[in-house]
Design a protein around this motif. Structure first.
Motif, short mmCIF file in Angstrom:
data_model
loop_
_atom_site.label_atom_id
_atom_site.label_comp_id
_atom_site.label_asym_id
_atom_site.label_seq_id
_atom_site.Cartn_x
_atom_site.Cartn_y
_atom_site.Cartn_z
N VAL A 111 0.83 -1.28 -0.01
CA VAL A 111 -0.02 0.07 0.04
C VAL A 111 0.91 1.35 -0.02
O VAL A 111 1.89 1.25 0.62
CB VAL A 111 -0.81 0.06 1.42
CG1 VAL A 111 -1.74 1.31 1.27
CG2 VAL A 111 -2.10 -0.97 1.40
N THR A 112 0.35 2.18 -0.80
CA THR A 112 0.93 3.43 -0.61
C THR A 112 -0.34 4.66 -0.71
O THR A 112 -1.25 4.37 -1.60
CB THR A 112 1.87 3.96 -1.58
OG1 THR A 112 3.02 3.31 -1.82
CG2 THR A 112 2.22 5.47 -1.77
N VAL A 113 -0.60 5.15 0.36
CA VAL A 113 -1.50 6.30 0.56
C VAL A 113 -0.64 7.79 0.59
O VAL A 113 0.19 7.99 1.37
CB VAL A 113 -2.24 6.37 1.75
CG1 VAL A 113 -3.26 7.47 1.77
CG2 VAL A 113 -3.12 4.91 1.42
N CYS A 114 -1.30 8.63 -0.22
CA CYS A 114 -0.74 9.95 -0.39
C CYS A 114 -1.86 11.10 -0.27
O CYS A 114 -2.79 10.76 -1.13
CB CYS A 114 0.14 10.50 -1.44
SG CYS A 114 1.70 9.75 -1.65
N LEU A 115 -1.67 12.12 0.82
CA LEU A 115 -2.96 13.11 0.64
C LEU A 115 -2.11 14.44 1.14
O LEU A 115 -0.86 14.50 1.56
CB LEU A 115 -3.79 12.73 1.62
CG LEU A 115 -3.62 12.27 3.06
CD1 LEU A 115 -3.47 13.53 4.05
CD2 LEU A 115 -4.55 11.44 3.72
N ARG A 116 -2.98 15.44 1.11
CA ARG A 116 -2.69 16.70 1.55
C ARG A 116 -3.40 17.27 2.62
O ARG A 116 -4.75 17.15 2.61
CB ARG A 116 -2.52 17.82 0.49
CG ARG A 116 -1.69 17.44 -0.57
CD ARG A 116 -1.18 18.36 -1.77
NE ARG A 116 -0.91 17.80 -3.07
CZ ARG A 116 0.02 17.51 -3.56
NH1 ARG A 116 1.34 17.47 -2.65
NH2 ARG A 116 0.37 17.18 -4.59
N SER A 117 -2.98 17.66 3.87
CA SER A 117 -3.89 18.21 4.97
C SER A 117 -3.51 19.37 5.39
O SER A 117 -2.39 20.15 5.32
CB SER A 117 -3.82 17.04 5.87
OG SER A 117 -2.45 17.10 6.67
N PHE A 118 -4.46 19.87 5.90
CA PHE A 118 -4.23 21.42 6.77
C PHE A 118 -5.15 21.63 8.03
O PHE A 118 -6.33 21.29 7.77
CB PHE A 118 -4.79 22.61 5.60
CG PHE A 118 -4.42 24.06 6.03
CD1 PHE A 118 -3.60 24.63 5.30
CD2 PHE A 118 -5.00 24.61 7.08
CE1 PHE A 118 -3.28 25.92 5.82
CE2 PHE A 118 -4.87 25.95 7.49
CZ PHE A 118 -3.84 26.58 6.94
N THR A 119 -4.42 21.64 9.16
CA THR A 119 -5.09 21.71 10.43
C THR A 119 -4.55 22.41 11.34
O THR A 119 -3.36 22.75 11.02
CB THR A 119 -5.27 20.29 10.81
OG1 THR A 119 -6.28 20.31 12.09
CG2 THR A 119 -4.20 19.55 11.06
N TYR A 164 5.96 18.20 11.78
CA TYR A 164 4.46 18.45 11.44
C TYR A 164 4.02 19.75 11.75
O TYR A 164 3.57 20.08 12.75
CB TYR A 164 3.71 17.47 11.99
CG TYR A 164 2.29 17.13 11.32
CD1 TYR A 164 2.35 15.96 10.32
CD2 TYR A 164 1.25 17.68 11.70
CE1 TYR A 164 1.20 15.72 9.83
CE2 TYR A 164 0.13 17.41 11.02
CZ TYR A 164 0.06 16.20 10.08
OH TYR A 164 -1.02 15.80 9.30
N THR A 165 3.69 20.72 10.82
CA THR A 165 3.56 22.26 10.83
C THR A 165 2.16 22.54 10.90
O THR A 165 1.30 22.07 10.25
CB THR A 165 4.28 23.11 9.94
OG1 THR A 165 5.54 22.90 9.67
CG2 THR A 165 4.26 24.53 9.93
N LEU A 166 1.65 23.38 11.98
CA LEU A 166 0.14 23.56 12.02
C LEU A 166 -0.18 24.76 10.99
O LEU A 166 0.87 25.61 10.76
CB LEU A 166 -0.11 24.01 13.34
CG LEU A 166 -0.11 22.83 14.46
CD1 LEU A 166 -0.36 23.50 15.65
CD2 LEU A 166 -0.68 21.57 14.25
N ASN A 167 -1.39 24.65 10.54
CA ASN A 167 -1.86 25.75 9.80
C ASN A 167 -1.18 26.01 8.48
O ASN A 167 -0.63 27.14 7.91
CB ASN A 167 -1.69 27.29 10.31
CG ASN A 167 -2.98 27.16 11.58
OD1 ASN A 167 -4.26 26.68 11.08
ND2 ASN A 167 -2.40 27.65 12.73
#
Length: 224
Positions: free
Chosen positions: A48-56, A103-106
């Motif tokens: 498995v490989t999973v990639c995504l982009r997130s913002f929180t 892991y940077t916020l915002n």
């Protein structure tokens, strides 16, 4: 009868894969219900490989990507801990902790995670930078009808949601492959330059269902 016909039509429309290029899912509040379910017909994964982009801006623990089967609630899980810069990858209910992830916020972050059943090794790539490779579990494939959720972490097959582990923020560009991507392919995904779309989940042809207060919006980009 008219209402029933309309409901059937809406359900059918929701099942048609959509091109979500330039869009994002917004999860605007902490709940134990709101989530997006992603669909695939695949039932056997050797890798498995999973990639995504997130913002929180969350500083508590939350799930980023949750894949469950009837035999394992955490058959493949990408989980951010409450401790800064730590991410767990679960495969076949076994976990490995990856530290020092910056892991940077915002900020929009590109997150990829890989796992291979033959070696049992997992790895995290954050904004194109690799972690150490670590052992989770080997010798058995991910098998069975999958339930994949964004916004909630499954503690049971398709449920067991906990509001205190829900995701609040934005998620975009979700792709999943049934093999381990090469470092060059992960770099191309991170830079969004001519990468090979996921052959299991493809953001450009995504079959999904929204439950609760989740918005599908145009992706916000900073203009200079």
């Amino acid at each position: 009868m008219k209402f029933l016909l309309l409901l059937v039509m809406l359900t059918a429309c929701a099942a048609v894969p959509q091109d979500l290029s330039g869009k994002m899912f917004t999860f605007p509040q902490q709940t134990s219900t709101a989530h997006v379910r992603l669909s695939t017909t695949r039932v056997d994964f050797r890798a498995v490989t999973v990639c995504l982009r997130s913002f929180t801006d969350l500083s508590r623990a939350y799930g980023l990507f949750s894949l469950a089967t009837p035999s394992a609630a955490n058959d493949f899980l990408l989980f951010k801990t409450a401790t800064a810069n730590q991410i767990y990858v679960y495969a076949r209910n076994a976990d490995a902790l990856f530290d020092g992830q910056e892991y940077t916020l915002n900020a929009w972050l590109s997150v990829c995670a890989t796992w291979d059943s033959a070696s049992g090794l997992g790895q995290v790539w954050l904004n194109g930078k690799p972690s150490s490779r670590k052992f989770t579990k080997s010798g058995s494939n991910i098998k069975g009808r999958t339930i994949i959720t964004l916004g909630q972490e499954q503690d049971s097959y398709g449920g067991g949601f906990d509001a205190k582990q829900s995701f609040v923020g934005m998620i975009s560009d979700v792709h999943m492959w049934d093999y381990v991507l090469s470092p060059c392919e992960i770099s191309r995904y991170t830079d969004n330059i001519n990468f090979t779309p996921g052959n299991v989940l493809n953001w450009r042809a995504l079959d999904f269902q929204i439950t609760g207060r989740v918005l599908l919006e145009e992706k916000q980009n900073i203009c200079y």
